[in-house]
Motif scaffolding. Structure first.
Motif, PDB file in Angstrom:
ATOM      1  N   VAL A 103      55.728  33.258  39.097  1.00 21.52           N
ATOM      2  CA  VAL A 103      55.041  31.950  38.798  1.00 21.52           C
ATOM      3  C   VAL A 103      53.409  32.293  38.936  1.00 21.52           C
ATOM      4  O   VAL A 103      52.606  32.003  38.463  1.00 21.52           O
ATOM      5  CB  VAL A 103      55.290  31.036  39.780  1.00 21.52           C
ATOM      6  CG1 VAL A 103      54.383  29.776  39.919  1.00 21.52           C
ATOM      7  CG2 VAL A 103      56.732  30.572  39.671  1.00 21.52           C
TER       8      VAL A 103
ATOM      9  N   ILE B 200      50.465  31.468  36.529  1.00 22.52           N
ATOM     10  CA  ILE B 200      49.160  30.537  36.772  1.00 22.52           C
ATOM     11  C   ILE B 200      47.896  31.402  36.782  1.00 22.52           C
ATOM     12  O   ILE B 200      46.829  30.799  36.293  1.00 22.52           O
ATOM     13  CB  ILE B 200      49.566  30.153  38.109  1.00 22.52           C
ATOM     14  CG1 ILE B 200      50.799  29.084  38.259  1.00 22.52           C
ATOM     15  CG2 ILE B 200      48.341  29.195  38.498  1.00 22.52           C
ATOM     16  CD1 ILE B 200      50.999  28.688  39.647  1.00 22.52           C
TER      17      ILE B 200
ATOM     18  N   VAL C 250      51.693  29.702  43.746  1.00 20.52           N
ATOM     19  CA  VAL C 250      50.342  29.185  43.802  1.00 20.52           C
ATOM     20  C   VAL C 250      49.258  29.586  44.969  1.00 20.52           C
ATOM     21  O   VAL C 250      48.125  30.108  44.619  1.00 20.52           O
ATOM     22  CB  VAL C 250      50.356  27.538  44.134  1.00 20.52           C
ATOM     23  CG1 VAL C 250      49.136  26.836  44.408  1.00 20.52           C
ATOM     24  CG2 VAL C 250      50.873  26.881  43.049  1.00 20.52           C
TER      25      VAL C 250
ATOM     26  N   SER D 240      48.233  32.758  43.585  1.00 22.74           N
ATOM     27  CA  SER D 240      47.281  32.975  42.381  1.00 22.74           C
ATOM     28  C   SER D 240      45.944  32.413  43.005  1.00 22.74           C
ATOM     29  O   SER D 240      44.808  33.102  42.452  1.00 22.74           O
ATOM     30  CB  SER D 240      47.548  31.803  41.431  1.00 22.74           C
ATOM     31  OG  SER D 240      46.888  31.399  40.593  1.00 22.74           O
TER      32      SER D 240
ATOM     33  N   GLY E 128      52.047  24.421  37.974  1.00 21.58           N
ATOM     34  CA  GLY E 128      52.735  25.945  38.502  1.00 21.58           C
ATOM     35  C   GLY E 128      53.758  25.319  39.575  1.00 21.58           C
ATOM     36  O   GLY E 128      55.005  25.980  39.610  1.00 21.58           O
TER      37      GLY E 128
END
Lengths: 238, 838
Positions: free
Chosen positions: B488, B492, B778, B781, B807
């Motif tokens: 993920v 993202i 997240v 990211s 996300g």
């Protein structure tokens, strides 16, 4: 104690021939934590060709261990096993496997069918492993003999317990073995189905002339055998 | 073989076999897609080499080439043509004075050629039906050929008249394509072909003008000519042949392939986790098969060969599936970056397919062989003793062989063992850190459950049971969260870079930052230009800076050439000419970090930008010699500067005193901000000074934005495999616990638990798992994009809640789906059946 079995008429006639199975002073010890557990001690017996032998005893008496040693599935710590005069307990694992191919059949309590294969494919397996070319035809014939000619494409999960054991019996006999070993063949079956299976096994055994050695708790099944060996605490008692 | 095939056919019905095949297919697809795409791009060069060159060999330089080169080629019986290439503003000829100030000018890539041109390949025009046809006519003096883009932008056609410098040639042909287009895939300037005979009259090339001079040859002895000329090449002169076409582009391609290959390796890494988990369960199931085989008389070797054959067939199926996926993915990749290439890419060769297949076989067999050897050694007595310990997974040998398999694939991708080793180390560290963070997250959840807060918050007991499930399999759960979270995170981050980050960088630029650069201004044009362009904010005329082109030829008295520098950037700097300038005072957006800036009375000194100094191994007090139009100019470095390139002002790597610059041939450059609605200023400039080039920064930024956008899309495609592999890992881990879950569920239902309660606990479990992965992704990211923004782009970090929410929701939703698919059977299987099976 050594079990000396009463020679059968067949055995008398063929007394010049070596016994189908000869066990000599078999001992089996297994490690249990930091100590050793003796499962079998000094077991000797002869089984003539064509005889039926029942191995009986309480749980933990060493019946299954003895069966495993006689069938060449396990190795004794001391003593020897011979089939038709040929010593097998000193062979390498692969050589022993080769001897079993086509010569020994097995019937297990839990049937031991491969769930992903059909009834036909399960019966074909011993022949295919031995490289036989007519495996499919022979397997189909045997399934018909055990009354499952119309269930050849069914998976084990689509068969009842009794039917699965019939498939297992067909698999045990398909390669024309000289000896068939059975471990509690009716253990997972109800009384009526068990009786049918026993009947089937013994009739096939008579037709094929195989030597049959089975382990059982069932006194009625044991009574049907020509000879009985009773074990207690790893030793032959009668 | 029949037995093996029959087993495989049956096994493919099992979940474990399907997961094995799928996970391997994902790994094969990610490697294959990148390999095929890279092969297609390289093929665009390799297959069309001589057409891209327009010749069999070409010498180019930034000054007119010695006549001896052409003489040598002619003596060898080769066809020879000479040309020059430079930028120029082109506009349609004005009908009158009024229209002259309103018309559009376009910066074009001009080639001044002499017949015959090209020596290889042909220009292509379009016939009446729009089909491409070869264009065999040669451009004559007084006329030009223009490409379709220029014609479209200026609204002109064949027969119209253009203004090219002082010349007014007629458009003789409009062409669709010419040789060298595909090779210059980053160039987007429209093209003009003119006759070499017209260059002098155009007055486009003056002192300090930037142009490339070329000699192209074709014929049987071209390679011989290349070998003879190569030792005679001087500084700034390059030789390109079919075999060594555009080495700098080739180097860029290799780097890009390496980067994409490593990105694909990420997916391979995660897929391997799924393969290992599925393999363990598969082999556990196969124990009965191995036991039966041994019982029925199959030796160890025969049993092993059977299983190896089975896995070989499974690997082949996975490879075929993976290659099909790779075909689709690389087509999507090529489509995503289609704007980067001027022509269609050729089909990929067989080598990428072989690479993909090799990946699949190496991975599966590398991980499977040791445990299969252990499986084949199953003692046959297990047929009677079902309670015997299960077969090992192959021990240390299995781990080592598996690691070697993964390393082999990564090394194949990175094409360089050092990069590969660093990547693997980094990846292991990344997964390790992510797993630790995930474990920390789980600890918090555990505290929440045990403290009873869940009940006080009104949550049902089934939720607590679901969360407790996560806690029971801590290591597995942490690993799942880590793998999914990393997938993920990459998606993202790439998406954020593509959308918000670039926009944020653009917005950070001052609103009045210069957006037009004028170069190639001659001395006598300065006042005119200053009167035409907008004045600065304080009402003064824009600053105009002198620019001298000089090649670095010696350091501390020792001659230097490009070969003396291993760094690619350093080689390019030495091979080409520097832009030297002068400024009496330290320019704005510059800061001295070492030494002292020179004074007005200083001579023979230089202030150099720190990055260039590092690249060229230059330091204070070093003496540097430049060749400026044949004259040697030696200067001593007296200061190092840090330049704020984001200011978009005119800045130079090298500044020397005006007194040192004064006698050298120079042109001038300036930069200013032009309001978007102003269409007249540039037209006036081109009218007054046709040799001046106007560079539109906004247009260039839009082009860069487009390139970044397409490259980011390509990365998204590659990282999508990572997410897929992460989901497969999760699904496999769930399947691995299926038996346990079925038994627990059967017991709970027997004791009175309802399906609704069990369903609720599963939803709680997988929502938490996915939420934790989403949170990790997240968070990762945010850290990555913060680092990109603050450390590299030097802008304020921009929060992007939309991307984060998407996300997070994606991770949670997909995890819930994968978890549900893996566990729904626990609700449908009758408890009595499960309890009987034991």
């Amino acid at each position: 104690m050594t079990a000396t079995l009463t020679p059968s008429p067949v055995a008398n006639t063929l007394s010049s021939q070596p016994p189908a199975i000869r066990a000599d002073a078999l001992t089996r010890v297994v490690p249990l934590g930091d100590r050793q557990l003796t499962i079998l001690e000094g077991v000797s017996l002869d089984v003539a060709a064509g005889e039926t032998l029942a191995i009986v005893g309480a749980s933990g008496s060493g019946k299954t261990t003895l069966l495993g040693l006689l069938a060449g599935l396990d190795r004794p710590n001391s003593g020897s096993v011979a089939w038709h005069g040929e010593a097998v307990s000193s062979l390498t694992e692969d050589a022993l496997a080769k001897r079993r191919q086509g010569a020994i059949g097995f019937v297990f309590q839990s049937f031991q069918l491969l769930p992903a294969l059909t009834a036909l494919e399960n019966v074909m397996l011993p022949l295919e492993l031995a490289g036989a070319r007519d495996a499919e035809k022979r397997a189909a014939d045997w399934l018909a003999r055990v009354g499952l000619g119309e269930r050849v494409d069914h998976l084990p999960k689509q068969l009842s317990g009794g039917e699965q054991q019939r498939v297992a019996i067909a698999r045990a006999f398909v390669a024309d073995p000289k000896i068939v070993f059975a471990d509690e063949p009716t253990g997972n079956l109800d009384t009526d189905t068990g009786a049918e299976i026993v009947e089937l096994m013994f009739s096939l055994n008579r037709e094929q002339g195989t030597t049959l050695v089975l382990v059982t708790h069932d006194p009625e099944l044991a009574a049907r055998c020509g000879h009985v060996v009773r074990l207690a605490r790893g030793k032959v008692v009668s | 073989m029949n037995l093996v095939l029959r087993f495989v056919r049956r096994e493919l019905r099992s979940t474990e076999a399907r997961i094995l095949v799928l996970a391997l297919a994902v790994a094969v697809a990610s490697v294959g897609a990148v390999a095929m795409f890279a092969d297609r791009v390289k093929g665009a060069f390799a297959n069309q080499a001589n057409v891209l060159l327009g010749a069999d060999a070409m010498i180019s330089g930034d000054r007119p080439l010695p006549e001896t080169f052409a003489q040598t080629a002619a003596a060898m019986g080769l066809k020879v043509t000479e040309s020059s290439r430079f930028g120029s503003m082109i506009s349609a000829a004005a009908r009158d004075a009024a229209s002259a100030t309103a018309r559009q000018s376009v910066l074009a890539d001009v080639k001044a050629v002499a017949a015959p041109y090209p020596l290889r390949g042909t220009l292509e025009a379009r016939d009446a039906r729009g089909e491409r046809v070869p264009l065999v006519a040669q451009v004559k003096p007084g006329e030009v050929f223009v490409d379709e883009r220029l014609a479209s932008r200026l609204g002109v056609k064949a027969g119209d008249v253009l203004e090219v410098g002082k010349n007014t040639p007629r458009i003789a042909q409009v062409f669709a394509e010419e040789p060298e287009v595909a090779g210059n895939f980053l160039s987007a300037a429209p093209k003009v072909l003119m006759s070499s005979a017209d260059v002098a009259a155009s007055e486009l090339l003056g002192p300090g003008s930037r142009a490339t001079y070329r000699l192209q040859v074709a014929g049987e002895r071209a390679q011989e000519f290349a070998a003879a000329i190569k030792p005679k090449l001087g500084p700034g002169q390059r030789l390109e042949t079919i075999r060594e076409l555009r080495p700098e582009v080739r180097s860029t391609l290799e780097r890009s392939e390496q980067f994409l290959g490593l990105a694909a390796s990420f997916a391979v890494f995660l897929a391997v986790v799924a393969i290992v988990l599925a393999l363990r369960r598969y082999l556990k199931r196969e124990l009965d098969t191995a036991t039966l085989f041994r019982t029925l008389g199959a030796g160890q070797r025969q049993t092993l060969m059977h299983f190896v054959g089975q896995f070989f067939v499974l690997a082949l199926i996975a490879c075929v599936l993976g290659v099909l996926l790779a075909f689709a993915a690389q087509a999507a990749l090529a489509w995503a970056v289609r704007g980067l290439f001027a022509s269609a890419l050729p089909a990929a060769g067989w080598l990428p397919l072989a690479k993909a297949f090799a990946t699949g076989l190496v991975l599966l067999l590398g991980f499977a062989i040791p445990p299969l050897v252990a499986l084949a050694a199953t003692p046959p007595v297990r047929a009677l003793r079902r309670d015997m310990p299960t077969v090992g997974s192959g021990g240390v040998l299995a781990a080592v062989l598996g690691a070697v398999a993964v390393l082999a694939v990564v090394l194949m991708q990175s094409q360089d063992w050092q990069t590969g080793a660093i990547f693997v180390g980094g990846l292991v560290a990344l997964v390790g850190v992510a797993t630790l963070l995930a474990a920390l997250l789980l600890w918090c959840i555990r505290r929440l459950v045990r403290s009873g807060r869940m009940a006080r918050l009104g949550g049902p007991q089934s939720w607590a049971y679901g969360l407790a499930n996560l806690d029971r399999r801590r290591l597995s759960t942490a690993l799942q969260i880590a793998c999914l979270g990393l997938g993920v995170m990459t998606l993202i981050t790439v998406g954020f870079v593509r959308t918000d980050l670039f926009s944020a960088w653009q917005k950070s630029l001052p609103p009045d930052a210069p957006n037009r650069f004028l170069i190639n201004i001659q001395q006598d044009q300065i006042e005119t230009i200053q009167s035409l362009v907008p004045k600065t904010a304080n009402g003064k005329p824009v600053a105009v800076y002198p620019m001298v082109r000089g090649r670095l030829v010696a350091v501390n008295g020792k001659t230097v050439t490009a070969k003396d520098f291993p760094d690619e950037r350093a080689k390019r700097l030495v091979d080409r000419e520097f832009n030297l300038s002068a400024s009496a005072s330290l320019p704005p957006a510059n800061k001295i970090i070492a030494g002292d800036y020179y004074g007005t009375n200083d001579r023979g000194v230089m202030s150099i930008e720190e990055g260039i100094a590092t690249t060229l191994n230059l330091k204070l007090e070093d003496r540097v010699t430049f060749d400026v139009a044949g004259e040697q100019v030696e200067v001593r470095i007296t200061s190092l500067r840090k330049v704020d390139w984001d200011s978009f002002r005119v800045n130079f790597f090298a500044l020397i005193p005006e007194a040192t610059l004064a006698p050298l041939p120079k042109s001038y450059i300036t930069a200013f901000h032009l309001p978007e609605r102003d269409t007249q200023t540039l037209a006036s400039v081109v009218n007054a000074a046709p040799n001046v080039l106007a560079i539109d920064v906004s247009e260039m930024m839009a082009r860069v934005r487009s390139i970044v956008d397409q490259v980011a899309r390509a990365l998204e495609f590659v990282f999508a495999f990572t997410l897929l592999a992460g989901l497969l890992t999760l699904y496999t881990a769930v399947i691995a616990t299926q038996d346990e879950r079925r038994y627990d569920t059967a017991l709970i239902r027997t004791l009175g638990g309802t399906r609704s309660q069990i369903r609720s606990s599963l939803i709680a479990e997988f929502t938490t798992l996915g939420g934790a992965a989403g949170l990790l992704g997240v968070a990762g990211s945010v850290v990555l994009t913060w680092a990109l923004a603050s450390r590299i782009l030097k802008i304020d970090f921009i929060a992007s809640p939309t991307v984060w929410i998407v996300g997070f929701a994606l991770a949670t939703g997909l995890t819930l789906l994968a978890g549900w698919l893996g566990t729904r059977s626990v609700l449908t299987t009758p408890p009595i059946q499960v309890l009987r099976e034991g």
